[in-house]
Enzyme design. Sequence first.
Site, PDB file in Angstrom:
ATOM      1  N   ASP A   1       3.713   0.499  12.467  1.00 30.19           N
ATOM      2  CA  ASP A   1       2.380   0.212  11.610  1.00 30.19           C
ATOM      3  C   ASP A   1       2.705  -1.305  12.211  1.00 30.19           C
ATOM      4  OD1 ASP A   1       2.320   2.986  10.293  1.00 30.19           O
ATOM      5  OD2 ASP A   1       2.303   1.456   8.371  1.00 30.19           O
TER       6      ASP A   1
ATOM      7  N   ARG B   1      -8.781  -0.280   4.211  1.00 29.24           N
ATOM      8  CA  ARG B   1      -7.543   0.203   3.589  1.00 29.24           C
ATOM      9  C   ARG B   1      -6.855   0.057   3.415  1.00 29.24           C
ATOM     10  NH1 ARG B   1      -6.125   4.587   7.380  1.00 29.24           N
ATOM     11  NH2 ARG B   1      -4.870   4.854   5.163  1.00 29.24           N
TER      12      ARG B   1
ATOM     13  N   ILE C   1       6.856   7.798  17.282  1.00 30.65           N
ATOM     14  CA  ILE C   1       5.909   8.253  15.841  1.00 30.65           C
ATOM     15  C   ILE C   1       5.039   9.219  15.532  1.00 30.65           C
ATOM     16  CG2 ILE C   1       6.491   7.989  12.991  1.00 30.65           C
ATOM     17  CD1 ILE C   1       8.325   6.762  14.021  1.00 30.65           C
TER      18      ILE C   1
ATOM     19  N   CYS D   1      -5.911   7.741   8.743  1.00 28.39           N
ATOM     20  CA  CYS D   1      -6.518   7.594  10.017  1.00 28.39           C
ATOM     21  C   CYS D   1      -5.533   8.105  11.402  1.00 28.39           C
ATOM     22  CB  CYS D   1      -5.262   6.108  10.147  1.00 28.39           C
ATOM     23  SG  CYS D   1      -5.218   4.678   9.733  1.00 28.39           S
TER      24      CYS D   1
ATOM     25  N   LYS E   1       1.160  -0.866   0.373  1.00 28.73           N
ATOM     26  CA  LYS E   1      -0.170  -0.131  -0.372  1.00 28.73           C
ATOM     27  C   LYS E   1       1.234   1.189   0.188  1.00 28.73           C
ATOM     28  CE  LYS E   1      -1.800   2.058   3.688  1.00 28.73           C
ATOM     29  NZ  LYS E   1      -1.840   3.292   3.615  1.00 28.73           N
ATOM     30  N   ASN E   2       1.493   0.851   0.820  1.00 30.14           N
ATOM     31  CA  ASN E   2       2.631   2.567   1.040  1.00 30.14           C
ATOM     32  C   ASN E   2       3.224   2.523  -0.163  1.00 30.14           C
ATOM     33  OD1 ASN E   2       0.924   3.124   2.710  1.00 30.14           O
ATOM     34  ND2 ASN E   2       2.840   2.496   4.736  1.00 30.14           N
TER      35      ASN E   2
ATOM     36  N   ARG F   1      -5.835  10.182   4.006  1.00 29.66           N
ATOM     37  CA  ARG F   1      -4.021  11.363   4.330  1.00 29.66           C
ATOM     38  C   ARG F   1      -3.108  11.056   3.008  1.00 29.66           C
ATOM     39  NH1 ARG F   1      -0.915  14.004   7.812  1.00 29.66           N
ATOM     40  NH2 ARG F   1       1.727  13.969   6.888  1.00 29.66           N
TER      41      ARG F   1
ATOM     42  N   ARG G   1      -0.944  14.264  12.575  1.00 32.40           N
ATOM     43  CA  ARG G   1      -0.672  14.419  11.215  1.00 32.40           C
ATOM     44  C   ARG G   1      -0.494  16.029  10.317  1.00 32.40           C
ATOM     45  NH1 ARG G   1      -1.827   8.252   9.189  1.00 32.40           N
ATOM     46  NH2 ARG G   1       0.454   9.181   8.324  1.00 32.40           N
ATOM     47  N   PRO G   2       0.245  16.591  10.968  1.00 34.81           N
ATOM     48  CA  PRO G   2      -0.285  17.459  10.065  1.00 34.81           C
ATOM     49  C   PRO G   2       1.151  18.114   8.849  1.00 34.81           C
ATOM     50  CG  PRO G   2       2.167  18.003  11.780  1.00 34.81           C
ATOM     51  CD  PRO G   2       1.706  16.426  11.616  1.00 34.81           C
ATOM     52  N   ILE G   3       1.072  18.857   8.216  1.00 34.74           N
ATOM     53  CA  ILE G   3       2.187  18.437   6.858  1.00 34.74           C
ATOM     54  C   ILE G   3       2.978  19.717   6.867  1.00 34.74           C
ATOM     55  CG2 ILE G   3       0.393  17.275   5.198  1.00 34.74           C
ATOM     56  CD1 ILE G   3      -0.504  19.589   3.681  1.00 34.74           C
ATOM     57  N   ASP G   4       3.467  20.290   7.805  1.00 32.76           N
ATOM     58  CA  ASP G   4       4.086  21.386   7.639  1.00 32.76           C
ATOM     59  C   ASP G   4       5.459  21.173   6.798  1.00 32.76           C
ATOM     60  OD1 ASP G   4       4.287  19.833   9.546  1.00 32.76           O
ATOM     61  OD2 ASP G   4       6.115  21.170  10.928  1.00 32.76           O
TER      62      ASP G   4
HETATM   63  C1  UD1 Z   1       4.190   6.364   6.219  1.00 36.41           C
HETATM   64  C2  UD1 Z   1       2.989   5.838   5.873  1.00 36.41           C
HETATM   65  C3  UD1 Z   1       2.519   5.109   7.726  1.00 36.41           C
HETATM   66  C4  UD1 Z   1       3.898   5.232   8.476  1.00 36.41           C
HETATM   67  C5  UD1 Z   1       4.444   6.357   8.909  1.00 36.41           C
HETATM   68  C6  UD1 Z   1       5.571   5.904   9.411  1.00 36.41           C
HETATM   69  C7  UD1 Z   1       2.488   5.588   3.706  1.00 36.41           C
HETATM   70  C8  UD1 Z   1       1.267   6.345   2.876  1.00 36.41           C
HETATM   71  N1  UD1 Z   1       1.890   5.887   5.134  1.00 36.41           N
HETATM   72  O1  UD1 Z   1       3.278   7.564   6.919  1.00 36.41           O
HETATM   73  O2  UD1 Z   1       1.302   4.210   7.361  1.00 36.41           O
HETATM   74  O3  UD1 Z   1       2.951   4.657   9.128  1.00 36.41           O
HETATM   75  O4  UD1 Z   1       5.259   6.839   7.547  1.00 36.41           O
HETATM   76  O5  UD1 Z   1       6.294   5.002   8.958  1.00 36.41           O
HETATM   77  O6  UD1 Z   1       3.513   5.907   3.206  1.00 36.41           O
HETATM   78  N2  UD1 Z   1       5.254  15.050  10.207  1.00 36.41           N
HETATM   79  C9  UD1 Z   1       5.195  16.197  11.056  1.00 36.41           C
HETATM   80  N3  UD1 Z   1       4.557  16.862   9.748  1.00 36.41           N
HETATM   81  C10 UD1 Z   1       5.145  16.466   8.319  1.00 36.41           C
HETATM   82  C11 UD1 Z   1       4.622  14.795   8.228  1.00 36.41           C
HETATM   83  C12 UD1 Z   1       4.750  14.528   9.070  1.00 36.41           C
HETATM   84  O7  UD1 Z   1       5.332  16.739  12.134  1.00 36.41           O
HETATM   85  O8  UD1 Z   1       4.510  17.641   7.578  1.00 36.41           O
HETATM   86  C13 UD1 Z   1       4.938  14.359  10.907  1.00 36.41           C
HETATM   87  C14 UD1 Z   1       3.739  13.114  11.493  1.00 36.41           C
HETATM   88  O9  UD1 Z   1       2.865  13.236  12.048  1.00 36.41           O
HETATM   89  C15 UD1 Z   1       4.467  11.737  12.764  1.00 36.41           C
HETATM   90  C16 UD1 Z   1       5.851  11.630  12.101  1.00 36.41           C
HETATM   91  O10 UD1 Z   1       6.099  12.847  11.648  1.00 36.41           O
HETATM   92  O11 UD1 Z   1       4.577  11.830  13.748  1.00 36.41           O
HETATM   93  C17 UD1 Z   1       5.485  10.247  11.385  1.00 36.41           C
HETATM   94  O12 UD1 Z   1       4.516  11.204   9.475  1.00 36.41           O
HETATM   95  P1  UD1 Z   1       5.440  10.734   7.980  1.00 36.41           P
HETATM   96  O13 UD1 Z   1       7.062   9.708   7.941  1.00 36.41           O
HETATM   97  O14 UD1 Z   1       5.090  11.661   7.298  1.00 36.41           O
HETATM   98  O15 UD1 Z   1       4.110   9.233   8.072  1.00 36.41           O
HETATM   99  P2  UD1 Z   1       3.633   9.644   6.717  1.00 36.41           P
HETATM  100  O16 UD1 Z   1       4.087   9.620   5.135  1.00 36.41           O
HETATM  101  O17 UD1 Z   1       1.810  10.602   6.957  1.00 36.41           O
END
Ligand code: UD1
Length: 425
Positions: free
Chosen positions: A306, A398, A328, A116, A22-23, A92, A121-124
């Site tokens: 995960d 999912r 995480i 989820c 999936k990822n 997401r 889960r911010p996107i900064d």
């Molecule tokens: C991906 C995986 C998910 C897995 C996660 C961590 C996919 C589709 N999903 O999610 O299954 O659980 O990696 O291995 O590949 N963060 C911020 N700001 C950001 C981005 C992330 O603060 O802009 C934080 C998140 O809130 C979280 C941590 O960083 O606490 C890890 O997030 P990230 O590695 O980005 O996970 P995803 O890509 O969302």
Amino acid sequence: MSEIIIEGSRRLTGELTVQGSKNSVLPILAATVTARGENVIHNCPYLSDVEAALEILRKLGCKVKREGHTVTVNSETVTSSEISESLMHEMRSSVMFLGAILGRTGKAVLSAPGGCEIGLRPIDIHISAAEQLGAELTEKCGKLSFRIPNGLRPANITLPFPSVGATENLLLLASVTQGTTVIHNAAREPEIKDLADFLNLCGARIANAGESTVYITGVKELHSAEYTVMTDRIAGCSYLLAAAVTGGSLRLNNLKPAHIGAVIPVLREMGCSIVTERNSVLLNAPERLKRVRIIRTMPYPGFPTDIQAPMTAALSVADGTSAVIENIFESRFKHTGELVRMGAVIHTEGRIAVIEGVRTLCGARVRARDLRGGFALITAALKAQGKSTVTGAEHIYRGYEEPEKVLASLGAEIKKVDKNGRKTN
Ligand code: UD1
């Protein structure tokens, strides 16, 4: 809404060919927006997140066709740069389309992503990375509009955290940014390398993907390619744990042991025998699992977040007390309350869970609130005495392709009931 009904205490044995990742498939599907022409992607699992990604591609103007596990995406016809709020909320990973859409059309309009409920889960990090390559963001009423007023420019970018999604977004955008972009503190997950392998087939020039420092030399545009998505290491591990909790045995026929390198020693500490070959893993579990001293989730190659939830379920019936620290995501213990309803003894405090193993769990009606937490409830139900009903099963679909069929093939008594009462398995 759908439910999964399980009659527990059946020993699971057999072998599996694990679904596509999936990822990995999600960012690769996003990449097809940038890779002009007809892309053929094999080993695409049937998952609701994948269907949501295909819907996004259609809305962007791509021609999408699915034949079994092969998806064809023709992106020659991309017309839109916007993902609707409802599709963003469904998944997401839709933020993954940011780099791809920006790279292809020079603008992108998104809203805050869904997915989820396991933390803020911010996107900064995604936004800051795009800005460093020349994107400009304006925000109005929850709509995020990105444009590139003065063209893309390469950059030396250090991520504050090795975010998987932000690393993937950067690979997508930097691939079409003239000059060499360097990412420091990049995520090292195998799915990053899988995406880079696809992009390189499309004409990108990415070096060192899967390591902490990645070099991307931009090209003018990417062309289409044919690619096979890697095996889902998280689904593979989940099924190993499902077999282990029942005292069973399982062979995974298509999983690279290195991809679950942090999980194998833990399974051994739990008393399982693990035999690995180049592309397969064989597990034999003892009658009762042993406790694990401490597990800390970490970015790859550390223990995967995960797998934390299914592992917590397995440890709830192990002999002894185990501790799990979730590093995480900040609220990823929602499944523990439901496990306690089945008779587990788990104390959580912030990011720490202490699990006192009990001999048996009791079947119960429990609710899945996120994808991996949902599979944790299935894991517990497989061990429990009597019947369990896992509601909210749509979360599980999912990320797991027909889990009821996979588990039934290993000897589980399990069926899915969809909301109009129809049973399948
Ligand atoms: C991906 C995986 C998910 C897995 C996660 C961590 C996919 C589709 N999903 O999610 O299954 O659980 O990696 O291995 O590949 N963060 C911020 N700001 C950001 C981005 C992330 O603060 O802009 C934080 C998140 O809130 C979280 C941590 O960083 O606490 C890890 O997030 P990230 O590695 O980005 O996970 P995803 O890509 O969302």
